[in-house]
Design a protein around this motif. Structure first.
Motif, PDB file in Angstrom:
ATOM      1  N   GLN A 239       1.106  -1.252  -0.078  1.00  0.00           N
ATOM      2  CA  GLN A 239      -0.015   0.296  -0.018  1.00  0.00           C
ATOM      3  C   GLN A 239       0.686   1.336  -0.230  1.00  0.00           C
ATOM      4  O   GLN A 239       0.576   2.235  -0.847  1.00  0.00           O
ATOM      5  CB  GLN A 239      -1.025   0.255   1.524  1.00  0.00           C
ATOM      6  N   ALA A 240       1.734   1.323   0.636  1.00  0.00           N
ATOM      7  CA  ALA A 240       2.817   2.711   0.945  1.00  0.00           C
ATOM      8  C   ALA A 240       3.519   2.540  -0.615  1.00  0.00           C
ATOM      9  O   ALA A 240       3.591   3.781  -0.879  1.00  0.00           O
ATOM     10  CB  ALA A 240       4.341   2.093   2.271  1.00  0.00           C
ATOM     11  N   ALA A 241       4.029   2.407  -1.428  1.00  0.00           N
ATOM     12  CA  ALA A 241       4.483   1.531  -2.613  1.00  0.00           C
ATOM     13  C   ALA A 241       3.458   2.143  -3.595  1.00  0.00           C
ATOM     14  O   ALA A 241       3.796   3.106  -4.550  1.00  0.00           O
ATOM     15  CB  ALA A 241       4.855   0.622  -2.839  1.00  0.00           C
ATOM     16  N   SER A 242       2.082   1.877  -3.462  1.00  0.00           N
ATOM     17  CA  SER A 242       0.883   2.334  -4.634  1.00  0.00           C
ATOM     18  C   SER A 242       0.996   3.774  -4.390  1.00  0.00           C
ATOM     19  O   SER A 242       1.041   4.322  -4.580  1.00  0.00           O
ATOM     20  CB  SER A 242       0.138   1.963  -4.297  1.00  0.00           C
ATOM     21  N   ILE A 243       1.403   4.712  -2.847  1.00  0.00           N
ATOM     22  CA  ILE A 243       0.706   5.559  -2.189  1.00  0.00           C
ATOM     23  C   ILE A 243       1.946   6.280  -3.203  1.00  0.00           C
ATOM     24  O   ILE A 243       1.750   7.318  -3.330  1.00  0.00           O
ATOM     25  CB  ILE A 243       0.479   5.081  -0.881  1.00  0.00           C
TER      26      ILE A 243
END
Length: 120
Positions: free
Chosen positions: A98-102
């Motif tokens: 999720q952090a990578a996507s953000i």
């Protein structure tokens, strides 16, 4: 000795993180904590103060458990985080995926904000 030293030092040198802040990179990050970090990183503290009563956040059924409503409103309005089933889930932990996507969404926003993202 921390494997995160270089990354944290890089972030501090660019004023993304406060040099006096206590950084615990091994700790899990909640959705609300990430919202606050992003609003700080984007230097939108005045905007987050303005968005404190925004209906984007007050429409979430768990809005009473959101401490920094302005930061949450900002990241939701920017499309970086969304609610799910009428809730924001501010205390839910963010996964690495999720952090990578953000982060990739932030890259896509580059050039569409009033100032370059991550610049001093």
């Amino acid at each position: 000795d921390s494997p995160y030293y270089e990354a944290v030092n890089f972030a501090v040198s660019r004023s993304w993180l406060d040099k006096d802040a206590v950084i615990k990179p091994e700790d899990k990050l909640t959705r609300e904590e990430l919202a606050v970090l992003i609003s700080s990183f984007l230097k939108y503290s005045k905007l987050t103060a303005f968005l404190g009563n925004d209906n984007t956040v007050t429409s979430f059924s768990d809005s009473a458990s959101i401490t920094n409503k302005g930061a949450v409103a900002l990241v939701v309005r920017l499309g970086l985080l969304q609610g799910e089933n009428g809730k924001f889930n501010p205390q839910q932990h963010i996964t690495k995926a999720q952090a990578a996507s953000i982060i990739m969404k932030l890259v896509e926003l580059q050039g569409k904000t009033d100032q370059p993202i991550g610049q001093q």
